[in-house]
Enzyme design. Structure first.
Site, mmCIF file in Angstrom:
data_model
loop_
_atom_site.group_PDB
_atom_site.id
_atom_site.type_symbol
_atom_site.label_atom_id
_atom_site.label_comp_id
_atom_site.label_asym_id
_atom_site.label_seq_id
_atom_site.Cartn_x
_atom_site.Cartn_y
_atom_site.Cartn_z
ATOM 1 N N GLY A 1 0.744 -1.395 -0.225
ATOM 2 C CA GLY A 1 0.075 0.283 -0.182
ATOM 3 C C GLY A 1 0.837 1.146 0.150
ATOM 4 N N ARG B 1 -3.840 7.745 9.764
ATOM 5 C CA ARG B 1 -3.519 6.783 9.260
ATOM 6 C C ARG B 1 -4.843 6.851 7.879
ATOM 7 N NH1 ARG B 1 -2.127 4.661 13.802
ATOM 8 N NH2 ARG B 1 -0.312 3.874 14.019
ATOM 9 N N ASN C 1 -2.105 0.126 5.620
ATOM 10 C CA ASN C 1 -2.660 0.556 6.504
ATOM 11 C C ASN C 1 -3.707 1.884 5.664
ATOM 12 O OD1 ASN C 1 -2.667 0.493 9.655
ATOM 13 N ND2 ASN C 1 -0.361 1.782 8.994
ATOM 14 N N ASP D 1 -7.784 -0.973 9.777
ATOM 15 C CA ASP D 1 -9.498 -1.365 10.068
ATOM 16 C C ASP D 1 -9.741 -1.601 8.913
ATOM 17 O OD1 ASP D 1 -9.337 -1.768 13.064
ATOM 18 O OD2 ASP D 1 -8.318 0.711 12.622
ATOM 19 N N HIS E 1 -0.491 -7.272 31.509
ATOM 20 C CA HIS E 1 -1.968 -7.916 30.373
ATOM 21 C C HIS E 1 -2.120 -6.507 29.794
ATOM 22 C CE1 HIS E 1 -0.291 -12.110 31.119
ATOM 23 N NE2 HIS E 1 -0.377 -11.999 32.440
ATOM 24 N N HIS F 1 -6.830 1.374 15.136
ATOM 25 C CA HIS F 1 -5.210 0.870 14.888
ATOM 26 C C HIS F 1 -5.510 2.886 14.595
ATOM 27 C CE1 HIS F 1 -1.664 0.953 14.520
ATOM 28 N NE2 HIS F 1 -1.443 -0.203 13.131
#
Length: 327
Positions: free
Chosen positions: A86, A95, A127, A130, A175, A182
């Site tokens: 891309g 993005r 990118n 999503d 965690h 994103h």
């Protein structure tokens, strides 16, 4: 049965896009002994030939592997096709600014791969990830389970590492998730962040030497990390390459691992018809299950805002793309 559910003894990965991210990913596959066959596709064929040759010289130190400059016909029996191709993100460019440039590229690549007879799993890293994962799903006609984006896997790793450095603990024992887009509307799930099972707020309370103000501001550095790196060196590629290798390993080894990825939502988190960062169980079939962790009201509002921002761009971009296609 999908290709990804077939021969577990010979695992084949095709990489589309041999730029900084793609070549770093291929290097990670070699050094981590992932897959027995790796084909590299790029419009710059001499580059793919050079990288394949260069990587093959590392095999005596790692494990046997077939590495070569591939064509789209080689996708037909692949377990996994990884899309990194891309237009690159430029300094100062978000993005989402990339979407108009990359939709056309994405359609050409995806339809050509599907025409080869490919029946495995798509893993998207280009990118805005999503949106391009969503378009890959649309253009391919594949089941949602077999189209996955890298999502917030790297963002969550950055988040865990930043917390680890602040509290002086191994990042593997931290965690914590970043969910949503994103990109600029992503958000931290502080309500479930923990160190070795101890909720992060409890950890801070029990360790008064931890800088609480630094903890509060930590997320902003995580969110803006890519921009910082791009400003300093032009692009990010090592972190995402290793994230992609981790996802690849989870798929090919049928691990049922939980990773924060760009996955299709059908009611989870109150969202529908969207690919967005959320925890999911993945294995050789792709996405086994999207995990809906309970969010606080504030976190849920951020998820809704992130999804709304993505949907607005998707609707605008696809309307423009379809209008141009109709000409």
């Amino acid at each position: 049965m999908t290709a990804a559910a077939g021969n577990k003894d010979h695992q084949k990965v095709i990489l589309v896009g041999d730029g900084a991210v793609g070549s770093s990913y291929a290097f990670a596959l070699v050094t981590q002994n992932i897959a027995q066959e790796v084909g590299i596709i790029d419009i710059n064929v001499p580059k793919t030939e050079g990288d394949a040759l260069d990587l093959s010289h590392a095999l005596a130190f790692t494990s046997p592997k077939k590495i070569y400059a591939a064509t789209y016909d080689d996708c037909h029996d692949a377990d996994l096709v990884v899309l990194t191709a891309g237009a690159p993100q430029k300094p100062g460019e978000t993005r989402l600014d990339l979407v108009h440039k990359n939709l056309k590229i994405n359609k050409e690549i995806v339809t050509t791969i599907v025409d080869s007879g490919f029946n495995g799993i798509f893993l998207v890293a280009a990118n805005p990830v999503d949106i391009l994962t969503y378009s890959t799903w649309k253009f391919s006609g594949f089941p949602k389970e077999r189209v996955i984006g890298s999502g917030t896997s790297l963002d969550s790793a950055r988040f865990r590492q930043a917390i680890a450095e602040l509290v002086d603990v191994d990042a593997r024992n931290v965690h914590a998730y970043i969910l949503g887009e994103h990109g600029d509307t992503e958000f931290p799930v502080w309500s479930h962040a923990n160190v070795a099972g101890l909720q992060i707020y409890e950890w801070v309370k029990n360790n008064p030497d931890v800088d609480e103000e630094a903890m509060v501001n930590l997320f902003f550095n995580v969110r803006d990390a890519a921009y910082t790196i791009i400003e300093k060196k032009g692009a990010t590629f090592y972190g995402i390459a290793v994230a992609l290798a981790r996802i690849t390993k989870a798929i090919l080894n049928d691990e049922n691992s939980v990773l924060p990825l760009s996955v299709y939502l059908e009611g989870e988190y109150g969202q529908n018809d969207i690919y967005i960062g959320a925890p999911a169980i993945i294995n050789r079939q792709g996405v086994k299950q999207v995990i809906e962790i309970p969010l606080t009201d504030a976190e849920q509002e951020k998820m809704e805002a992130s999804a709304s921002a993505l949907k607005e761009v998707i609707e605008t971009a696809f309307a423009k793309f379809e209008a141009e296609e109709a000409k």
